[in-house]
Design a protein around this motif. Sequence first.
Motif, PDB file in Angstrom:
ATOM      1  N   ALA A  27      16.885   8.029   4.056  1.00  0.00           N
ATOM      2  CA  ALA A  27      16.790   8.586   2.711  1.00  0.00           C
ATOM      3  C   ALA A  27      15.337   8.535   2.230  1.00  0.00           C
ATOM      4  CB  ALA A  27      17.677   7.793   1.756  1.00  0.00           C
ATOM      5  N   PRO A  28      14.777   9.648   1.750  1.00  0.00           N
ATOM      6  CA  PRO A  28      13.383   9.666   1.294  1.00  0.00           C
ATOM      7  C   PRO A  28      13.047   8.611   0.251  1.00  0.00           C
ATOM      8  CG  PRO A  28      14.199  11.903   1.492  1.00  0.00           C
ATOM      9  CD  PRO A  28      15.372  11.003   1.715  1.00  0.00           C
ATOM     10  N   PRO A  29      13.921   8.324  -0.757  1.00  0.00           N
ATOM     11  CA  PRO A  29      13.554   7.296  -1.743  1.00  0.00           C
ATOM     12  C   PRO A  29      13.251   5.941  -1.130  1.00  0.00           C
ATOM     13  CG  PRO A  29      15.385   8.594  -2.577  1.00  0.00           C
ATOM     14  CD  PRO A  29      15.168   9.017  -1.154  1.00  0.00           C
ATOM     15  N   ALA A  30      13.932   5.590  -0.044  1.00  0.00           N
ATOM     16  CA  ALA A  30      13.675   4.288   0.586  1.00  0.00           C
ATOM     17  C   ALA A  30      12.242   4.220   1.117  1.00  0.00           C
ATOM     18  CB  ALA A  30      14.675   4.052   1.719  1.00  0.00           C
ATOM     19  N   VAL A  31      11.788   5.301   1.754  1.00  0.00           N
ATOM     20  CA  VAL A  31      10.409   5.331   2.267  1.00  0.00           C
ATOM     21  C   VAL A  31       9.412   5.387   1.117  1.00  0.00           C
ATOM     22  CG1 VAL A  31       8.801   6.590   3.744  1.00  0.00           C
ATOM     23  CG2 VAL A  31      11.224   6.486   4.356  1.00  0.00           C
ATOM     24  N   LEU A  32       9.721   6.149   0.072  1.00  0.00           N
ATOM     25  CA  LEU A  32       8.805   6.288  -1.063  1.00  0.00           C
ATOM     26  C   LEU A  32       8.639   4.970  -1.812  1.00  0.00           C
ATOM     27  CD1 LEU A  32      10.051   9.747  -2.383  1.00  0.00           C
ATOM     28  CD2 LEU A  32       7.912   9.277  -1.178  1.00  0.00           C
ATOM     29  N   LEU A  33       9.706   4.186  -1.905  1.00  0.00           N
ATOM     30  CA  LEU A  33       9.595   2.875  -2.555  1.00  0.00           C
ATOM     31  C   LEU A  33       8.633   1.962  -1.792  1.00  0.00           C
ATOM     32  CD1 LEU A  33      13.342   2.277  -3.477  1.00  0.00           C
ATOM     33  CD2 LEU A  33      11.463   2.488  -5.102  1.00  0.00           C
ATOM     34  N   VAL A  34       8.735   1.976  -0.474  1.00  0.00           N
ATOM     35  CA  VAL A  34       7.828   1.157   0.345  1.00  0.00           C
ATOM     36  C   VAL A  34       6.387   1.620   0.171  1.00  0.00           C
ATOM     37  CG1 VAL A  34       7.234   0.482   2.706  1.00  0.00           C
ATOM     38  CG2 VAL A  34       9.642   0.618   2.009  1.00  0.00           C
ATOM     39  N   LEU A  35       6.179   2.925   0.187  1.00  0.00           N
ATOM     40  CA  LEU A  35       4.826   3.445  -0.010  1.00  0.00           C
ATOM     41  C   LEU A  35       4.301   3.100  -1.405  1.00  0.00           C
ATOM     42  CD1 LEU A  35       5.049   6.965   1.682  1.00  0.00           C
ATOM     43  CD2 LEU A  35       3.896   4.919   2.536  1.00  0.00           C
ATOM     44  N   GLY A  36       5.180   3.071  -2.394  1.00  0.00           N
ATOM     45  CA  GLY A  36       4.764   2.682  -3.732  1.00  0.00           C
ATOM     46  C   GLY A  36       4.257   1.259  -3.789  1.00  0.00           C
ATOM     47  N   VAL A  37       4.922   0.366  -3.075  1.00  0.00           N
ATOM     48  CA  VAL A  37       4.449  -1.025  -3.009  1.00  0.00           C
ATOM     49  C   VAL A  37       3.066  -1.082  -2.365  1.00  0.00           C
ATOM     50  CG1 VAL A  37       4.893  -3.297  -2.009  1.00  0.00           C
ATOM     51  CG2 VAL A  37       6.786  -1.968  -2.970  1.00  0.00           C
ATOM     52  N   LEU A  38       2.862  -0.288  -1.315  1.00  0.00           N
ATOM     53  CA  LEU A  38       1.554  -0.262  -0.651  1.00  0.00           C
ATOM     54  C   LEU A  38       0.479   0.328  -1.565  1.00  0.00           C
ATOM     55  CD1 LEU A  38       2.624   0.908   2.933  1.00  0.00           C
ATOM     56  CD2 LEU A  38       2.142  -1.414   2.139  1.00  0.00           C
ATOM     57  N   VAL A  39       0.841   1.367  -2.332  1.00  0.00           N
ATOM     58  CA  VAL A  39      -0.117   1.932  -3.289  1.00  0.00           C
ATOM     59  C   VAL A  39      -0.502   0.903  -4.329  1.00  0.00           C
ATOM     60  CG1 VAL A  39      -0.375   3.654  -5.125  1.00  0.00           C
ATOM     61  CG2 VAL A  39       0.629   4.314  -2.938  1.00  0.00           C
ATOM     62  N   GLY A  40       0.459   0.077  -4.736  1.00  0.00           N
ATOM     63  CA  GLY A  40       0.171  -0.959  -5.719  1.00  0.00           C
ATOM     64  C   GLY A  40      -0.805  -2.013  -5.224  1.00  0.00           C
ATOM     65  N   LEU A  41      -1.008  -2.089  -3.904  1.00  0.00           N
ATOM     66  CA  LEU A  41      -1.964  -3.057  -3.353  1.00  0.00           C
ATOM     67  C   LEU A  41      -3.405  -2.558  -3.409  1.00  0.00           C
ATOM     68  CD1 LEU A  41       0.048  -4.200  -0.190  1.00  0.00           C
ATOM     69  CD2 LEU A  41      -0.144  -5.374  -2.397  1.00  0.00           C
ATOM     70  N   VAL A  42      -3.616  -1.276  -3.734  1.00  0.00           N
ATOM     71  CA  VAL A  42      -4.977  -0.748  -3.873  1.00  0.00           C
ATOM     72  C   VAL A  42      -5.669  -1.480  -5.022  1.00  0.00           C
ATOM     73  CG1 VAL A  42      -6.348   1.298  -4.382  1.00  0.00           C
ATOM     74  CG2 VAL A  42      -4.282   1.494  -2.972  1.00  0.00           C
ATOM     75  N   PRO A  43      -6.841  -2.075  -4.782  1.00  0.00           N
ATOM     76  CA  PRO A  43      -7.496  -2.895  -5.826  1.00  0.00           C
ATOM     77  C   PRO A  43      -7.642  -2.182  -7.168  1.00  0.00           C
ATOM     78  CG  PRO A  43      -8.631  -3.142  -3.729  1.00  0.00           C
ATOM     79  CD  PRO A  43      -7.605  -2.075  -3.527  1.00  0.00           C
ATOM     80  N   ALA A  44      -7.970  -0.904  -7.153  1.00  0.00           N
ATOM     81  CA  ALA A  44      -8.189  -0.196  -8.416  1.00  0.00           C
ATOM     82  C   ALA A  44      -6.902   0.003  -9.198  1.00  0.00           C
ATOM     83  CB  ALA A  44      -8.839   1.160  -8.135  1.00  0.00           C
ATOM     84  N   LEU A  45      -5.756  -0.139  -8.529  1.00  0.00           N
ATOM     85  CA  LEU A  45      -4.474   0.119  -9.184  1.00  0.00           C
ATOM     86  C   LEU A  45      -3.656  -1.144  -9.391  1.00  0.00           C
ATOM     87  CD1 LEU A  45      -3.421   3.305  -7.169  1.00  0.00           C
ATOM     88  CD2 LEU A  45      -4.639   3.200  -9.343  1.00  0.00           C
ATOM     89  N   ARG A  46      -4.251  -2.289  -9.189  1.00  0.00           N
ATOM     90  CA  ARG A  46      -3.484  -3.535  -9.258  1.00  0.00           C
ATOM     91  C   ARG A  46      -2.964  -3.819 -10.664  1.00  0.00           C
ATOM     92  NH1 ARG A  46      -3.735  -6.918  -4.926  1.00  0.00           N
ATOM     93  NH2 ARG A  46      -3.363  -8.750  -6.224  1.00  0.00           N
ATOM     94  N   ASP A  47      -3.649  -3.330 -11.671  1.00  0.00           N
ATOM     95  CA  ASP A  47      -3.228  -3.592 -13.048  1.00  0.00           C
ATOM     96  C   ASP A  47      -2.608  -2.371 -13.719  1.00  0.00           C
ATOM     97  OD1 ASP A  47      -4.136  -6.234 -12.943  1.00  0.00           O
ATOM     98  OD2 ASP A  47      -6.178  -5.624 -13.445  1.00  0.00           O
ATOM     99  N   VAL A  48      -2.271  -1.357 -12.938  1.00  0.00           N
ATOM    100  CA  VAL A  48      -1.679  -0.153 -13.504  1.00  0.00           C
ATOM    101  C   VAL A  48      -0.203  -0.409 -13.805  1.00  0.00           C
ATOM    102  CG1 VAL A  48      -0.984   2.216 -13.014  1.00  0.00           C
ATOM    103  CG2 VAL A  48      -3.269   1.442 -12.413  1.00  0.00           C
ATOM    104  N   GLN A  49       0.219  -0.067 -15.027  1.00  0.00           N
ATOM    105  CA  GLN A  49       1.611  -0.172 -15.420  1.00  0.00           C
ATOM    106  C   GLN A  49       2.120   1.203 -15.825  1.00  0.00           C
ATOM    107  OE1 GLN A  49       1.449  -3.745 -18.248  1.00  0.00           O
ATOM    108  NE2 GLN A  49       3.459  -3.941 -17.315  1.00  0.00           N
ATOM    109  N   LEU A  50       3.400   1.421 -15.604  1.00  0.00           N
ATOM    110  CA  LEU A  50       4.021   2.700 -15.918  1.00  0.00           C
ATOM    111  C   LEU A  50       4.644   2.625 -17.306  1.00  0.00           C
ATOM    112  CD1 LEU A  50       4.916   5.525 -14.989  1.00  0.00           C
ATOM    113  CD2 LEU A  50       6.981   4.462 -14.053  1.00  0.00           C
ATOM    114  N   PRO A  51       4.095   3.327 -18.299  1.00  0.00           N
ATOM    115  CA  PRO A  51       4.696   3.313 -19.641  1.00  0.00           C
ATOM    116  C   PRO A  51       6.087   3.932 -19.623  1.00  0.00           C
ATOM    117  CG  PRO A  51       2.473   4.236 -19.678  1.00  0.00           C
ATOM    118  CD  PRO A  51       2.890   4.155 -18.254  1.00  0.00           C
ATOM    119  N   SER A  52       7.005   3.348 -20.388  1.00  0.00           N
ATOM    120  CA  SER A  52       8.364   3.886 -20.410  1.00  0.00           C
ATOM    121  C   SER A  52       8.392   5.304 -20.957  1.00  0.00           C
ATOM    122  CB  SER A  52       9.266   2.987 -21.260  1.00  0.00           C
ATOM    123  OG  SER A  52       8.790   2.942 -22.606  1.00  0.00           O
TER     124      SER A  52
END
Length: 533
Positions: A27-52
Amino acid sequence: MLGLVLVVLLGTAVLLGSVWAERLRVAPPAVLLVLGVLVGLVPALRDVQLPSEVVLLLFLPVLLFWESLSTSLREIRRHLTDVTLAATLLVLASAAAVACVAHALGLEWGPAWALGAAVAPTDATAVNVVAPLLPRRDITLLRAESLLNDGTALVVYGIAVGVTVGTEHVTAPHVLWLFALGYGGGALIGLGAGVLVHRLHGRRPDTTALHEQALLLLAPFGAYLVAEYLDASGVVAVVVCGLILSQRWPRTMRAEVRVQAQNFWAVATFLLNGALFVLIGVELDYTVRTLGGGELRRALWTALAVAGTLIAVRFAYYFAVAGFFRLLRRGTARASATTYSKRRLTVSALSGFRGAISLAAALGVPAVLSDGSPFPDRRLIVFVTAVVIVVTMAQALLLPYVVRWARIPADTAVAQEEWLAESVSYGDALAALPGLAERLRTAPQVTEAVRHYLQLQADAVTQRCRTPPAPPAVHPQQLADDDTALRLALLAERRAAVVRLRDAGDIDDTVLRRLQRRLDAEELHLSQDEMEK
């Protein structure tokens, strides 16, 4: 610059995740969730939060609107009892069960109910993961449940948050009023928005396809905005607006607008839905880093307990409701027409995916109470919700095997109805041909040529509907595949010839583009038939 980096990374993650998911057959969402965690490890994005607000105001209206345009209103009406119970009773039971479990694990009742309401509704777009695996009836019921249960969950969520913050007081009349306002008000606003957009659509003869596309794009945002401003349910307003337009526009929408809409909304929903699951992974990574060691262990155990509770409640609900209706309809005509296979119920119970609305609700929990103190366990609520989304989406990895185990009968109703529609449409066209030809003063030879063409098409449809008395030497599907492959190859030859003439200077680029549009339309028609086989 940070915004541009995020956009590029999101687009790259969505593209790569979709390609890898197809190759891995997961299922694509399963792969996209993993990639999202990896994107969150990028130093410039470590403090990025998603507004509701981004989820509620950007993602949700578009995704829900397209889902409601694409679903079957007839099937919703036919199974209205099942849909209504799943959108209300199942949501309330799930929220209550999660609240009890969370309270037992240390949360106060207010935050526990807020968590329960956030994770109770299923996600309409996530249900598409199982769309190719299930018959029309099953997938329509799952979509309808997901489209309508958000209204129930958001009312419970608003009460729980309001009581915790100190701005709400729970009384039976007040709760009933909130439900009536949410569902009734949202439905009325959606109905009004759908009728208004339909009347504006094509009102002026000089309206272009681009103008109508812009109107279509504004419809969900306008309905959502008005509903939220009047404290009604924006989700219900968008869904009702989409359902109204899905019934009215086939009569009035031009072919050019319809083709453009299909292409535009397919790309838009693909990007938004993919980006949303990547952002869920980013938010999960951020929440993990903000929790301490002991708090993280507690949050993880709470998340697993909540996810298990949701799965158990969904199984219990489906089997209990099926048993109730089996007893209620015993000895009636409807009893023989209703299927309550345990294997089929298992598939439906495992299809309770969580997604956008749950994340938006968790992120929308206020940071402070009315007295200025922090909202209890807010970070834990966000973390638990994110983990629940991951766990429920992980069920999609098991579903292909469960569907094969369930041995759900093949759905032939769609093909039969398609043949019926084609037969009736060609029959009506042939019957109307003489009168139309006379009114339009069409030349007799043209009329005869058109009649001959329509008769050939009608005969071909009739031939497809017949059951051959004995298996032919070559399987009909193989013949159809060969026919499509040959036609596509001939189109490629025609396209190459046109390009060669342009390169030699024998025709202009304008002529090339005109012919390409015709060839593209033929190829899309053949390709669409190939995908629907």
